[in-house]
Design a protein around this motif. Structure first.
Motif, PDB file in Angstrom:
ATOM      1  N   TYR A 171       0.766  -1.144   0.113  1.00 26.21           N
ATOM      2  CA  TYR A 171      -0.123   0.075   0.103  1.00 26.21           C
ATOM      3  C   TYR A 171       0.914   1.526   0.047  1.00 26.21           C
ATOM      4  O   TYR A 171       0.666   2.133  -0.736  1.00 26.21           O
ATOM      5  CB  TYR A 171      -0.721   0.213   1.259  1.00 26.21           C
ATOM      6  CG  TYR A 171      -1.852   1.267   1.531  1.00 26.21           C
ATOM      7  CD1 TYR A 171      -2.623   1.739   0.292  1.00 26.21           C
ATOM      8  CD2 TYR A 171      -2.207   1.715   2.834  1.00 26.21           C
ATOM      9  CE1 TYR A 171      -3.494   2.775   0.587  1.00 26.21           C
ATOM     10  CE2 TYR A 171      -2.815   2.901   2.732  1.00 26.21           C
ATOM     11  CZ  TYR A 171      -3.443   3.245   1.650  1.00 26.21           C
ATOM     12  OH  TYR A 171      -4.503   4.323   1.709  1.00 26.21           O
ATOM     13  N   ARG A 172       2.005   1.307   0.924  1.00 27.74           N
ATOM     14  CA  ARG A 172       2.829   2.428   0.933  1.00 27.74           C
ATOM     15  C   ARG A 172       3.973   2.609  -0.168  1.00 27.74           C
ATOM     16  O   ARG A 172       4.171   3.882  -0.646  1.00 27.74           O
ATOM     17  CB  ARG A 172       3.370   2.437   2.400  1.00 27.74           C
ATOM     18  CG  ARG A 172       4.030   3.946   2.691  1.00 27.74           C
ATOM     19  CD  ARG A 172       4.475   3.924   3.978  1.00 27.74           C
ATOM     20  NE  ARG A 172       5.035   5.097   4.365  1.00 27.74           N
ATOM     21  CZ  ARG A 172       5.465   5.579   5.497  1.00 27.74           C
ATOM     22  NH1 ARG A 172       5.391   4.834   6.605  1.00 27.74           N
ATOM     23  NH2 ARG A 172       6.112   6.854   5.693  1.00 27.74           N
ATOM     24  N   SER A 173       4.440   1.535  -0.363  1.00 24.21           N
ATOM     25  CA  SER A 173       5.513   1.461  -1.382  1.00 24.21           C
ATOM     26  C   SER A 173       5.146   1.558  -2.673  1.00 24.21           C
ATOM     27  O   SER A 173       5.532   2.597  -3.460  1.00 24.21           O
ATOM     28  CB  SER A 173       6.264   0.234  -1.238  1.00 24.21           C
ATOM     29  OG  SER A 173       5.338  -0.899  -1.445  1.00 24.21           O
ATOM     30  N   THR A 174       4.309   0.614  -3.286  1.00 22.18           N
ATOM     31  CA  THR A 174       3.881   0.772  -4.833  1.00 22.18           C
ATOM     32  C   THR A 174       2.565   1.582  -4.935  1.00 22.18           C
ATOM     33  O   THR A 174       2.506   1.960  -6.181  1.00 22.18           O
ATOM     34  CB  THR A 174       3.699  -0.556  -5.161  1.00 22.18           C
ATOM     35  OG1 THR A 174       2.635  -1.319  -4.335  1.00 22.18           O
ATOM     36  CG2 THR A 174       4.899  -1.551  -5.013  1.00 22.18           C
ATOM     37  N   LEU A 175       1.959   1.806  -4.014  1.00 23.94           N
ATOM     38  CA  LEU A 175       0.638   2.779  -4.165  1.00 23.94           C
ATOM     39  C   LEU A 175       0.941   4.131  -3.431  1.00 23.94           C
ATOM     40  O   LEU A 175      -0.185   4.539  -2.632  1.00 23.94           O
ATOM     41  CB  LEU A 175      -0.518   2.061  -3.811  1.00 23.94           C
ATOM     42  CG  LEU A 175      -0.966   0.707  -4.434  1.00 23.94           C
ATOM     43  CD1 LEU A 175      -2.078   0.062  -3.895  1.00 23.94           C
ATOM     44  CD2 LEU A 175      -0.887   0.858  -5.969  1.00 23.94           C
ATOM     45  N   PHE A 176       1.939   4.750  -3.438  1.00 26.66           N
ATOM     46  CA  PHE A 176       2.419   5.665  -2.647  1.00 26.66           C
ATOM     47  C   PHE A 176       1.337   6.755  -3.072  1.00 26.66           C
ATOM     48  O   PHE A 176       0.908   7.647  -1.961  1.00 26.66           O
ATOM     49  CB  PHE A 176       3.851   6.286  -3.038  1.00 26.66           C
ATOM     50  CG  PHE A 176       4.283   7.334  -2.045  1.00 26.66           C
ATOM     51  CD1 PHE A 176       4.550   7.343  -0.742  1.00 26.66           C
ATOM     52  CD2 PHE A 176       4.324   8.588  -2.485  1.00 26.66           C
ATOM     53  CE1 PHE A 176       4.965   8.260  -0.010  1.00 26.66           C
ATOM     54  CE2 PHE A 176       4.604   9.847  -1.572  1.00 26.66           C
ATOM     55  CZ  PHE A 176       5.141   9.569  -0.489  1.00 26.66           C
ATOM     56  N   ALA A 177       0.897   7.135  -4.149  1.00 27.72           N
ATOM     57  CA  ALA A 177      -0.114   8.214  -4.637  1.00 27.72           C
ATOM     58  C   ALA A 177      -1.420   8.153  -3.779  1.00 27.72           C
ATOM     59  O   ALA A 177      -1.803   9.008  -3.145  1.00 27.72           O
ATOM     60  CB  ALA A 177      -0.183   8.497  -5.820  1.00 27.72           C
ATOM     61  N   MET A 178      -1.784   6.921  -3.755  1.00 27.59           N
ATOM     62  CA  MET A 178      -3.073   6.596  -3.104  1.00 27.59           C
ATOM     63  C   MET A 178      -2.833   6.741  -1.769  1.00 27.59           C
ATOM     64  O   MET A 178      -3.696   7.178  -0.869  1.00 27.59           O
ATOM     65  CB  MET A 178      -3.287   5.093  -3.574  1.00 27.59           C
ATOM     66  CG  MET A 178      -4.821   4.903  -2.718  1.00 27.59           C
ATOM     67  SD  MET A 178      -5.204   3.028  -3.394  1.00 27.59           S
ATOM     68  CE  MET A 178      -6.581   2.690  -2.112  1.00 27.59           C
ATOM     69  N   TYR A 179      -1.762   6.085  -1.140  1.00 24.85           N
ATOM     70  CA  TYR A 179      -1.606   6.066   0.382  1.00 24.85           C
ATOM     71  C   TYR A 179      -1.562   7.721   0.834  1.00 24.85           C
ATOM     72  O   TYR A 179      -2.282   8.053   1.989  1.00 24.85           O
ATOM     73  CB  TYR A 179      -0.178   5.291   0.407  1.00 24.85           C
ATOM     74  CG  TYR A 179       0.282   5.646   1.995  1.00 24.85           C
ATOM     75  CD1 TYR A 179       0.112   4.643   2.829  1.00 24.85           C
ATOM     76  CD2 TYR A 179       0.975   6.579   2.417  1.00 24.85           C
ATOM     77  CE1 TYR A 179       0.547   4.555   4.471  1.00 24.85           C
ATOM     78  CE2 TYR A 179       1.611   6.706   3.748  1.00 24.85           C
ATOM     79  CZ  TYR A 179       1.278   5.714   4.510  1.00 24.85           C
ATOM     80  OH  TYR A 179       1.461   5.961   5.874  1.00 24.85           O
ATOM     81  N   SER A 180      -0.838   8.601   0.085  1.00 28.69           N
ATOM     82  CA  SER A 180      -0.610   9.867   0.504  1.00 28.69           C
ATOM     83  C   SER A 180      -1.804  10.363   0.438  1.00 28.69           C
ATOM     84  O   SER A 180      -2.445  11.555   1.352  1.00 28.69           O
ATOM     85  CB  SER A 180       0.144  10.781  -0.343  1.00 28.69           C
ATOM     86  OG  SER A 180       1.610   9.956  -0.294  1.00 28.69           O
ATOM     87  N   SER A 181      -2.974  10.320  -0.697  1.00 30.33           N
ATOM     88  CA  SER A 181      -4.175  11.133  -0.792  1.00 30.33           C
ATOM     89  C   SER A 181      -5.123  10.502   0.390  1.00 30.33           C
ATOM     90  O   SER A 181      -5.614  11.496   1.083  1.00 30.33           O
ATOM     91  CB  SER A 181      -4.898  10.994  -2.068  1.00 30.33           C
ATOM     92  OG  SER A 181      -4.981   9.605  -2.346  1.00 30.33           O
TER      93      SER A 181
END
Length: 348
Positions: free
Chosen positions: A283-293
């Motif tokens: 979630y945090r590593s490869t989906l960083f944009a989603m994680y941050s939003s």
């Protein structure tokens, strides 16, 4: 904190600029606005509660909640300012990402967990007053409430001690900027492990608080339904003193139930974020944009929860409303009108 955290934040998620733009709007603009107004509102709340005094255990609890909300909002404001792209691009010789972690992110999370625990205690106390009204009245006193809340503050704040004891500030070379900057690193190799331990502990506190508050709120909602039926049956009686006492208790329960419901709504996204982060390692590593939003929305909603208490108190508490008007509108006609309304509303 590693030396390349800033470069990771700036370069991740370039394939999804929409999400990162939403994250930027939430963190830099909306969060700052909500935090500024929230700080003002909670300062007003503190003035009102201090004026009312601390003989009432509900006042003590709401005062403690206002203090933790101020801590949450002040940390959120610092966080919002420190990640502003204009400030980052100013070329300051400081690692703003590492700085905001120490002076904003960690304190914000800690004050937010204190808010969780204080809200849990408030709903628990009201729930016990409903379930065991006679026994609890002599056990959960104003003194017990004050001691419990001080313990909550000290216990949750102490979770940061291992982190701050190992932090050192030193100049280092940052390859991303190709220059020497002032950064914060851990003196010992156990620093990252300590961060993970604190994050896991805070996540556990968050999840436990959310579950307990949801449970206690259900009990309070059931009591409100019972009291609604009782009022309909007792509407024809002339026992005014009994009606006044029952209505005062009902108003307090209703206010706490609404406050807990607002908490549940505002913290639902945080709970989803924590659970999904735990079950999905990427979630945090490869989906960083989603994680941050998602994280930006979660932080924003937590700040909203810490800011809107004044509207709830003013709308649902005649005592708060009268004190507010007497402090901030002492010479207006509203003072007499509010006092008259307060006196009549108790027996309506």
């Amino acid at each position: 904190m590693t030396s390349n955290l800033t470069s990771v934040y700036l370069t991740s998620g370039q394939n999804d600029m929409v999400l990162l733009q939403i994250c930027n709007i939430n963190n830099v603009y909306l969060l700052a606005i909500v935090s500024l107004f929230g700080l003002l509102f909670n300062a007003i709340n503190i003035c009102v509660f201090v004026k009312q005094g601390f003989r009432d255990k509900v006042n003590i609890s709401l005062f403690a909640l206002a203090v933790s909300d101020i801590g949450t909002l002040l940390s959120s404001l610092i966080y919002s300012v420190s990640i502003n792209p204009l400030l980052i691009s100013a070329g300051l010789p400081v690692s703003l990402y590492e700085l905001q972690g120490v002076v904003a992110a960690f304190p914000r999370a800690t004050f937010s967990r204190i808010t969780n625990c204080v809200t849990t205690y408030i709903t628990f106390e009201r729930c016990m007053c409903v379930v065991l009204p006679i026994k609890v009245k002599g056990i959960i006193t104003a003194r017990v409430t004050a001691v419990t809340l001080v313990f909550i503050y000290l216990a949750v704040a102490s979770t940061l001690i291992p982190l701050y004891l190992g932090l050192v500030v030193r100049w280092r070379f940052d390859p991303f900027y190709n220059r020497t900057i002032l950064g914060m690193t851990f003196e010992f190799n156990s620093g990252p492990a300590n961060i993970n331990a604190v994050l896991n502990l805070h996540s556990s506190i968050q999840l436990a608080s959310f579950i307990l508050i949801s449970l206690f709120t259900s009990v309070l909602a059931g009591e409100l339904r019972k009291q609604s039926k009782w009022r309909q049956q007792a509407a024809q009686t002339n026992d005014i003193s009994s009606r006044v006492a029952r209505k005062r208790v009902s108003k307090t329960i209703r206010m706490i139930a609404v406050m807990a419901t607002i908490y549940i709504v505002c913290y639902s996204l945080t709970v989803f974020h924590l659970i999904y982060n735990a079950v999905e390692p990427a979630y945090r590593s490869t989906l960083f944009a989603m994680y941050s939003s998602v994280l930006s929305f979660a932080i924003l909603m937590e700040s909203v929860n810490s800011s809107i208490g004044i509207f709830l108190y003013y709308t649902m508490s005649a005592k708060y409303r009268i004190t507010f008007i007497r402090i901030f509108l002492p010479y207006s006609q509203s003072t007499k009108s509010a006092a008259a309304y307060s006196a009549t509303s108790e027996i309506d």
